[in-house]
Design an enzyme around this catalytic site. Structure first.
Site, PDB file in Angstrom:
ATOM      1  N   ASP A  21      -6.356   6.043   3.738  1.00  0.00           N
ATOM      2  CA  ASP A  21      -5.923   5.565   2.415  1.00  0.00           C
ATOM      3  C   ASP A  21      -5.486   6.727   1.528  1.00  0.00           C
ATOM      4  O   ASP A  21      -5.976   7.846   1.668  1.00  0.00           O
ATOM      5  CB  ASP A  21      -7.076   4.784   1.766  1.00  0.00           C
ATOM      6  CG  ASP A  21      -6.592   3.858   0.660  1.00  0.00           C
ATOM      7  OD1 ASP A  21      -5.367   3.661   0.527  1.00  0.00           O
ATOM      8  OD2 ASP A  21      -7.448   3.325  -0.075  1.00  0.00           O
ATOM      9  N   HIS A  38       3.578   8.033   3.237  1.00  0.00           N
ATOM     10  CA  HIS A  38       3.329   7.492   4.580  1.00  0.00           C
ATOM     11  C   HIS A  38       3.860   8.457   5.648  1.00  0.00           C
ATOM     12  O   HIS A  38       3.206   8.705   6.651  1.00  0.00           O
ATOM     13  CB  HIS A  38       3.983   6.115   4.738  1.00  0.00           C
ATOM     14  CG  HIS A  38       3.466   5.094   3.766  1.00  0.00           C
ATOM     15  ND1 HIS A  38       2.122   4.904   3.541  1.00  0.00           N
ATOM     16  CD2 HIS A  38       4.105   4.204   2.952  1.00  0.00           C
ATOM     17  CE1 HIS A  38       1.961   3.946   2.632  1.00  0.00           C
ATOM     18  NE2 HIS A  38       3.147   3.514   2.257  1.00  0.00           N
ATOM     19  N   TRP A  70       1.291  -7.049   3.815  1.00  0.00           N
ATOM     20  CA  TRP A  70       2.603  -7.740   3.757  1.00  0.00           C
ATOM     21  C   TRP A  70       2.984  -8.039   2.315  1.00  0.00           C
ATOM     22  O   TRP A  70       4.152  -8.254   1.998  1.00  0.00           O
ATOM     23  CB  TRP A  70       2.574  -9.061   4.530  1.00  0.00           C
ATOM     24  CG  TRP A  70       2.395  -8.911   6.005  1.00  0.00           C
ATOM     25  CD1 TRP A  70       1.294  -9.254   6.718  1.00  0.00           C
ATOM     26  CD2 TRP A  70       3.346  -8.400   6.965  1.00  0.00           C
ATOM     27  NE1 TRP A  70       1.487  -8.978   8.056  1.00  0.00           N
ATOM     28  CE2 TRP A  70       2.737  -8.461   8.230  1.00  0.00           C
ATOM     29  CE3 TRP A  70       4.646  -7.890   6.868  1.00  0.00           C
ATOM     30  CZ2 TRP A  70       3.371  -8.032   9.396  1.00  0.00           C
ATOM     31  CZ3 TRP A  70       5.285  -7.463   8.025  1.00  0.00           C
ATOM     32  CH2 TRP A  70       4.647  -7.532   9.273  1.00  0.00           C
ATOM     33  N   LEU A 132      -9.472  10.183  25.208  1.00  0.00           N
ATOM     34  CA  LEU A 132      -9.731   9.342  24.034  1.00  0.00           C
ATOM     35  C   LEU A 132      -8.944   8.027  24.102  1.00  0.00           C
ATOM     36  O   LEU A 132      -7.793   8.020  24.540  1.00  0.00           O
ATOM     37  CB  LEU A 132      -9.295  10.139  22.797  1.00  0.00           C
ATOM     38  CG  LEU A 132      -9.258   9.406  21.458  1.00  0.00           C
ATOM     39  CD1 LEU A 132     -10.674   9.224  20.921  1.00  0.00           C
ATOM     40  CD2 LEU A 132      -8.420  10.184  20.445  1.00  0.00           C
ATOM     41  N   SER A 197     -12.108  -3.300   2.592  1.00  0.00           N
ATOM     42  CA  SER A 197     -10.762  -3.885   2.652  1.00  0.00           C
ATOM     43  C   SER A 197     -10.520  -4.688   3.931  1.00  0.00           C
ATOM     44  O   SER A 197      -9.495  -4.508   4.596  1.00  0.00           O
ATOM     45  CB  SER A 197      -9.697  -2.794   2.483  1.00  0.00           C
ATOM     46  OG  SER A 197      -9.870  -2.117   1.267  1.00  0.00           O
TER      47      SER A 197
HETATM   48  C1  IPE Z   1      -6.413  -0.631   3.547  1.00  0.00           C
HETATM   49  O1  IPE Z   1      -5.809   0.106   2.533  1.00  0.00           O
HETATM   50  C2  IPE Z   1      -5.434  -0.881   4.636  1.00  0.00           C
HETATM   51  C3  IPE Z   1      -4.964   0.289   5.394  1.00  0.00           C
HETATM   52  C4  IPE Z   1      -5.381   1.514   5.235  1.00  0.00           C
HETATM   53  C5  IPE Z   1      -3.968   0.014   6.359  1.00  0.00           C
HETATM   54  P1  IPE Z   1      -5.251  -0.575   1.204  1.00  0.00           P
HETATM   55  O2  IPE Z   1      -4.758   0.528   0.342  1.00  0.00           O
HETATM   56  O3  IPE Z   1      -4.276  -1.638   1.553  1.00  0.00           O
HETATM   57  O4  IPE Z   1      -6.562  -1.243   0.605  1.00  0.00           O
HETATM   58  P2  IPE Z   1      -6.870  -1.907  -0.803  1.00  0.00           P
HETATM   59  O5  IPE Z   1      -5.998  -3.106  -0.919  1.00  0.00           O
HETATM   60  O6  IPE Z   1      -6.582  -0.901  -1.854  1.00  0.00           O
HETATM   61  O7  IPE Z   1      -8.313  -2.247  -0.749  1.00  0.00           O
HETATM   62  C1  IPE Z   2      -2.664   3.871   2.973  1.00  0.00           C
HETATM   63  O1  IPE Z   2      -2.166   4.435   1.814  1.00  0.00           O
HETATM   64  C2  IPE Z   2      -1.565   3.422   3.908  1.00  0.00           C
HETATM   65  C3  IPE Z   2      -1.432   1.966   4.065  1.00  0.00           C
HETATM   66  C4  IPE Z   2      -2.155   1.053   3.465  1.00  0.00           C
HETATM   67  C5  IPE Z   2      -0.370   1.518   4.949  1.00  0.00           C
HETATM   68  P1  IPE Z   2      -1.753   3.567   0.565  1.00  0.00           P
HETATM   69  O2  IPE Z   2      -0.315   3.211   0.705  1.00  0.00           O
HETATM   70  O3  IPE Z   2      -2.673   2.422   0.400  1.00  0.00           O
HETATM   71  O4  IPE Z   2      -1.942   4.601  -0.616  1.00  0.00           O
HETATM   72  P2  IPE Z   2      -2.496   4.313  -2.078  1.00  0.00           P
HETATM   73  O5  IPE Z   2      -3.828   3.635  -1.924  1.00  0.00           O
HETATM   74  O6  IPE Z   2      -1.490   3.450  -2.761  1.00  0.00           O
HETATM   75  O7  IPE Z   2      -2.609   5.668  -2.687  1.00  0.00           O
HETATM   76 MG    MG Z   3      -4.421   2.182  -0.609  1.00  0.00          MG
END
Ligand code: IPE
Ligand code: IPE
Ligand code: MG
Length: 248
Positions: A21, A38, A70, A132, A197
């Site tokens: 995250d 990303h 999504w 792994l 999450s």
């Molecule tokens: C959780 O991260 C999903 C992934 C890392 C793929 P999010 O950034 O989507 O989570 P929330 O919605 O903030 O909890």
């Molecule tokens: C995690 O980073 C990647 C995915 C959920 C795909 P985020 O895109 O959620 O990054 P923040 O939470 O907005 O910083």
């Molecule tokens: Mg996030």
């Protein structure tokens, strides 16, 4: 001296699960679009995967895309899917070099065709690797997974294949996407958020949770070592008392 020397190789977690995250916040900090975050997260995936392979961790599950993701702007979703295809192609060398077996969990059949193809190919090509096992959670959520499991069990009961009396924890675990893998002992979430999450709710029932403020694109091997060292300092009691656990 690397922190890896402080890790007891005989007490490694067999399975580590990570919520990657903070890509969006990392991009914002650098004055860039979210997708830039990303893209820069890929190097952290490589570093973490390599570090786990080098240490001898058996399973690593990475949350790459949730069923809730999504709902993000279409442009970001498209870019993430594109990045997935691109990354699998580019990282085949890393997978082969480190004898990594690639697998996936989640609602894979609802991913774009290109993603499914690329993923299936990489899974097929690496299926004989014995290092792994890298499991990508893609279009994954626990509630989706548990709902599917319950449908499957209900069907089995309806068809007389399973007796309601005989439904056990193992029946449920065997219907999850993770049926082949042990439960993660350590769950790491980056970016300072302290929530699950919708990630591996059943499987993480007794996992040690580790939260770090490091944003995912900045996460490196030393950060992973730090998490493992912290894990190794904890006493895992599984409902027992400390005294009971200490008796060998
Ligand atoms: C959780 O991260 C999903 C992934 C890392 C793929 P999010 O950034 O989507 O989570 P929330 O919605 O903030 O909890
Ligand atoms: C995690 O980073 C990647 C995915 C959920 C795909 P985020 O895109 O959620 O990054 P923040 O939470 O907005 O910083
Ligand atoms: Mg996030």
């Amino acid at each position: 001296m690397s922190l890896s020397e402080h890790i007891d190789k005989n007490r490694l977690p067999e399975h580590i699960a990570i919520i990657m995250d903070g890509n969006g916040r990392w991009a914002k900090m650098h004055g860039e679009m979210r997708i830039f975050g990303h893209q820069n997260g890929v190097s952290a995936v490589r570093a973490t995967t390599e570090a786990c392979a080098e240490l001898g961790v058996k399973f690593l599950t990475l949350y790459a895309f949730s069923t809730e993701n999504w709902a993000r702007p279409q442009q970001e979703v498209d870019a993430l899917m594109e990045l997935l295809v691109e990354t699998i192609g580019k990282e085949m060398g890393t997978l082969i070099e480190n004898k990594i077996r690639l697998r996936a969990i989640g609602n894979i059949s609802s991913l774009p065709a290109k993603c499914r193809r690329e993923l299936a190919e990489a899974i097929q090509e690496t299926q004989h690797h014995e290092g792994l096992t890298l499991i990508l959670a893609l279009n994954y959520s626990s509630r989706w997974e548990l709902t599917e499991a319950m449908k499957k069990i209900a069907q089995d009961v309806q068809q007389g294949l399973v007796d309601v009396e005989n439904i056990s924890e193992n029946t449920i675990a065997s219907c999850l996407d993770t049926y082949e893998y042990p439960n993660p002992e350590l769950m790491i979430r980056t970016s300072g958020e302290q929530r699950l999450s919708n990630y591996l709710l059943w499987q993480l029932a007794y996992a040690e949770l580790y939260f770090t403020p490091v944003l995912w694109p900045d996460f490196n091997k030393e950060d992973l070592y730090r998490a493992i060292i912290d894990f190794q300092k904890r006493e895992r009691r599984f409902g027992k008392t400390s005294e009971q656990v200490k008796v060998k």
